[in-house]
Write a protein that holds these residues in place. Structure first.
Motif, PDB file in Angstrom:
ATOM      1  N   THR A 109     -16.329 -22.879 -11.608  1.00 31.27           N
ATOM      2  CA  THR A 109     -17.671 -23.001 -11.945  1.00 31.27           C
ATOM      3  C   THR A 109     -18.556 -22.171 -11.180  1.00 31.27           C
ATOM      4  O   THR A 109     -19.594 -21.640 -11.547  1.00 31.27           O
ATOM      5  CB  THR A 109     -17.921 -24.331 -11.904  1.00 31.27           C
ATOM      6  OG1 THR A 109     -17.135 -25.167 -12.759  1.00 31.27           O
ATOM      7  CG2 THR A 109     -19.443 -24.723 -12.355  1.00 31.27           C
ATOM      8  N   THR A 110     -18.248 -22.125  -9.634  1.00 30.65           N
ATOM      9  CA  THR A 110     -19.048 -21.413  -8.908  1.00 30.65           C
ATOM     10  C   THR A 110     -19.077 -20.041  -9.219  1.00 30.65           C
ATOM     11  O   THR A 110     -20.101 -19.293  -9.322  1.00 30.65           O
ATOM     12  CB  THR A 110     -18.879 -21.749  -7.508  1.00 30.65           C
ATOM     13  OG1 THR A 110     -17.616 -21.606  -7.087  1.00 30.65           O
ATOM     14  CG2 THR A 110     -18.992 -23.258  -7.191  1.00 30.65           C
ATOM     15  N   GLN A 111     -17.938 -19.445  -9.426  1.00 31.99           N
ATOM     16  CA  GLN A 111     -17.590 -18.052  -9.474  1.00 31.99           C
ATOM     17  C   GLN A 111     -18.510 -17.690 -10.892  1.00 31.99           C
ATOM     18  O   GLN A 111     -18.927 -16.680 -11.054  1.00 31.99           O
ATOM     19  CB  GLN A 111     -16.461 -17.458  -9.792  1.00 31.99           C
ATOM     20  CG  GLN A 111     -16.230 -16.181 -10.016  1.00 31.99           C
ATOM     21  CD  GLN A 111     -14.708 -15.584 -10.158  1.00 31.99           C
ATOM     22  OE1 GLN A 111     -13.980 -15.834  -9.297  1.00 31.99           O
ATOM     23  NE2 GLN A 111     -14.441 -14.913 -11.183  1.00 31.99           N
ATOM     24  N   ASP A 112     -18.491 -18.556 -11.837  1.00 31.76           N
ATOM     25  CA  ASP A 112     -19.293 -18.205 -12.935  1.00 31.76           C
ATOM     26  C   ASP A 112     -20.697 -17.732 -12.711  1.00 31.76           C
ATOM     27  O   ASP A 112     -21.444 -17.081 -13.473  1.00 31.76           O
ATOM     28  CB  ASP A 112     -19.497 -19.525 -14.085  1.00 31.76           C
ATOM     29  CG  ASP A 112     -18.082 -19.730 -14.520  1.00 31.76           C
ATOM     30  OD1 ASP A 112     -17.314 -18.847 -14.601  1.00 31.76           O
ATOM     31  OD2 ASP A 112     -18.001 -20.884 -15.111  1.00 31.76           O
ATOM     32  N   ALA A 113     -21.613 -18.573 -11.622  1.00 35.53           N
ATOM     33  CA  ALA A 113     -22.789 -18.172 -11.183  1.00 35.53           C
ATOM     34  C   ALA A 113     -23.097 -16.549 -11.113  1.00 35.53           C
ATOM     35  O   ALA A 113     -23.930 -16.154 -11.333  1.00 35.53           O
ATOM     36  CB  ALA A 113     -23.182 -18.894 -10.112  1.00 35.53           C
TER      37      ALA A 113
ATOM     38  N   PRO B  58     -19.176 -12.089  -1.917  1.00 35.54           N
ATOM     39  CA  PRO B  58     -19.764 -13.001  -1.136  1.00 35.54           C
ATOM     40  C   PRO B  58     -20.995 -13.361  -1.138  1.00 35.54           C
ATOM     41  O   PRO B  58     -21.469 -14.264  -0.587  1.00 35.54           O
ATOM     42  CB  PRO B  58     -19.553 -12.175   0.092  1.00 35.54           C
ATOM     43  CG  PRO B  58     -18.267 -11.170   0.167  1.00 35.54           C
ATOM     44  CD  PRO B  58     -18.371 -10.867  -1.248  1.00 35.54           C
ATOM     45  N   PHE B  59     -21.623 -12.788  -2.415  1.00 36.47           N
ATOM     46  CA  PHE B  59     -22.869 -13.204  -2.874  1.00 36.47           C
ATOM     47  C   PHE B  59     -22.633 -14.868  -3.290  1.00 36.47           C
ATOM     48  O   PHE B  59     -23.893 -15.612  -3.500  1.00 36.47           O
ATOM     49  CB  PHE B  59     -23.427 -12.542  -4.164  1.00 36.47           C
ATOM     50  CG  PHE B  59     -24.393 -11.494  -3.928  1.00 36.47           C
ATOM     51  CD1 PHE B  59     -25.624 -11.885  -3.304  1.00 36.47           C
ATOM     52  CD2 PHE B  59     -23.897 -10.181  -4.127  1.00 36.47           C
ATOM     53  CE1 PHE B  59     -26.481 -10.744  -2.734  1.00 36.47           C
ATOM     54  CE2 PHE B  59     -24.720  -9.089  -3.930  1.00 36.47           C
ATOM     55  CZ  PHE B  59     -26.225  -9.207  -3.192  1.00 36.47           C
TER      56      PHE B  59
ATOM     57  N   ALA C  87     -15.749 -17.758  -1.259  1.00 37.05           N
ATOM     58  CA  ALA C  87     -16.804 -16.726  -0.535  1.00 37.05           C
ATOM     59  C   ALA C  87     -16.911 -17.122   0.889  1.00 37.05           C
ATOM     60  O   ALA C  87     -16.801 -16.499   2.082  1.00 37.05           O
ATOM     61  CB  ALA C  87     -17.878 -16.617  -1.214  1.00 37.05           C
ATOM     62  N   ASP C  88     -17.081 -18.686   1.221  1.00 42.12           N
ATOM     63  CA  ASP C  88     -17.152 -18.953   2.529  1.00 42.12           C
ATOM     64  C   ASP C  88     -15.770 -18.749   3.285  1.00 42.12           C
ATOM     65  O   ASP C  88     -15.917 -18.738   4.591  1.00 42.12           O
ATOM     66  CB  ASP C  88     -17.316 -20.469   2.809  1.00 42.12           C
ATOM     67  CG  ASP C  88     -19.029 -20.873   1.838  1.00 42.12           C
ATOM     68  OD1 ASP C  88     -19.615 -19.872   1.880  1.00 42.12           O
ATOM     69  OD2 ASP C  88     -19.032 -22.225   1.488  1.00 42.12           O
TER      70      ASP C  88
END
Length: 301
Positions: free
Chosen positions: A5-9, A277-278, A286-287
């Motif tokens: 879900t977060t990659q979707d951003a 990493p955005f 990313a973290d």
């Protein structure tokens, strides 16, 4: 929230940009830049980081100053955007996360952009900032050039330009999803065409024309470091997402630098988009990547 879900951003932002560019092929550069200034949106605002606008070496930019950071350690951050879009504002949150993770200060350059200013203006601005930081009392080895995409190219070529001029080099170089191939020949442009939500050969071709014009050879080493001499180059960290079209830009630089004896680390992260990493502060992937960079950075101190 899952990592998918977060990659979707990030992927959704790129998909939206791609649709806007397809619907407006004659988009004015001012609007083009305005759209890409949304690049910060997937990034969570880092806590305990303050910002200060300043001009360093004649180049405006934004300082990212984490609480308790060692401000003698500076990340000279060149933003991505095909040399023509992106800004210190679009990248300050990402630069803030990296600075906080590494315990350093970061200066994000608003370097001169194409097409108004062609190569080597962007490299020259980076060298001017580096020189000014050294003149202010920072040690060259305490400065790291860092950037993403076209800014990753600049992180590498600023160090190459300093070497060419006989000046001390930065201590380390970090490049996120570096875009270096000004000949637009990468194989992953084809093989990852369906998985990359933003990069296309056509988009890159337009940006190459903007920064090189009709007179600059795309094999010029300070524009295309695939043709550079990496002998004596600083230790280098690069990353890329396996889903992105530019992944073989990083792998080819790795091969060339390693052949010259450079200490190179390359992290290719499965399923990730361009400059993943955005997603700092939003995605565990990313973290975790920033944590790997922290360990690598500490080894060079």
């Amino acid at each position: 929230m899952t990592d998918t879900t977060t990659q979707d951003a990030l992927r959704d932002l790129y998909t939206d940009w791609s649709a806007l560019m397809a619907a407006n092929p004659e988009m004015p550069i001012r609007l083009f830049r305005s759209i890409f200034d949304e690049w910060h949106q997937p990034t969570v605002e880092p806590e305990d980081v303050t910002y200060r606008e300043e001009t360093v070496g004649g180049v405006p930019g934004i300082w990212c100053l984490p609480t308790g950071a060692d401000e003698a350690q500076v990340l000279l951050f060149t933003h991505g955007g095909g040399f023509s879009v992106g800004s210190a504002s679009s990248h300050r949150k990402l630069a803030g996360h990296v600075a906080k993770t590494l315990g350093a200060a970061s200066f994000v350059l608003d370097y001169r952009r194409a097409p108004e200013h062609q190569h080597p203006a962007q490299v020259e601005d980076g060298v001017a900032v580096f020189d000014a930081l050294v003149a202010s009392g920072r040690q060259p080895q305490d400065i790291t050039t860092i950037g993403d995409s076209a800014g990753g190219n600049l992180a590498i070529t600023i160090a190459l330009s300093l070497k060419e001029r006989g000046k001390p080099a930065p201590g380390q170089v970090i490049a996120f999803s570096p875009w270096v191939d000004m000949e637009n020949k990468g194989e992953t442009l084809k093989t990852n065409n369906e998985t990359d939500a933003l990069i296309t050969p056509e988009l890159l071709a337009g940006m190459i024309t903007g920064v090189l014009g009709d007179t600059i050879d795309p094999a010029t080493p300070l524009a295309n470091p695939l043709y550079a001499d990496f002998d004596g180059f600083p230790r280098l960290y690069m990353n890329a997402g396996s889903a992105e079209a530019l992944v073989d830009n990083a792998t080819r630089i790795e091969e060339r630098a390693r052949a010259a004896g450079v200490d190179v680390t390359l992290s290719v992260v499965e399923g990730q988009q361009h400059v993943f990493p955005f997603l700092a502060g939003r995605s565990a992937v990313a973290d975790q990547e920033l944590a790997r960079i922290k360990d690598w950075y500490a080894q060079g101190r």
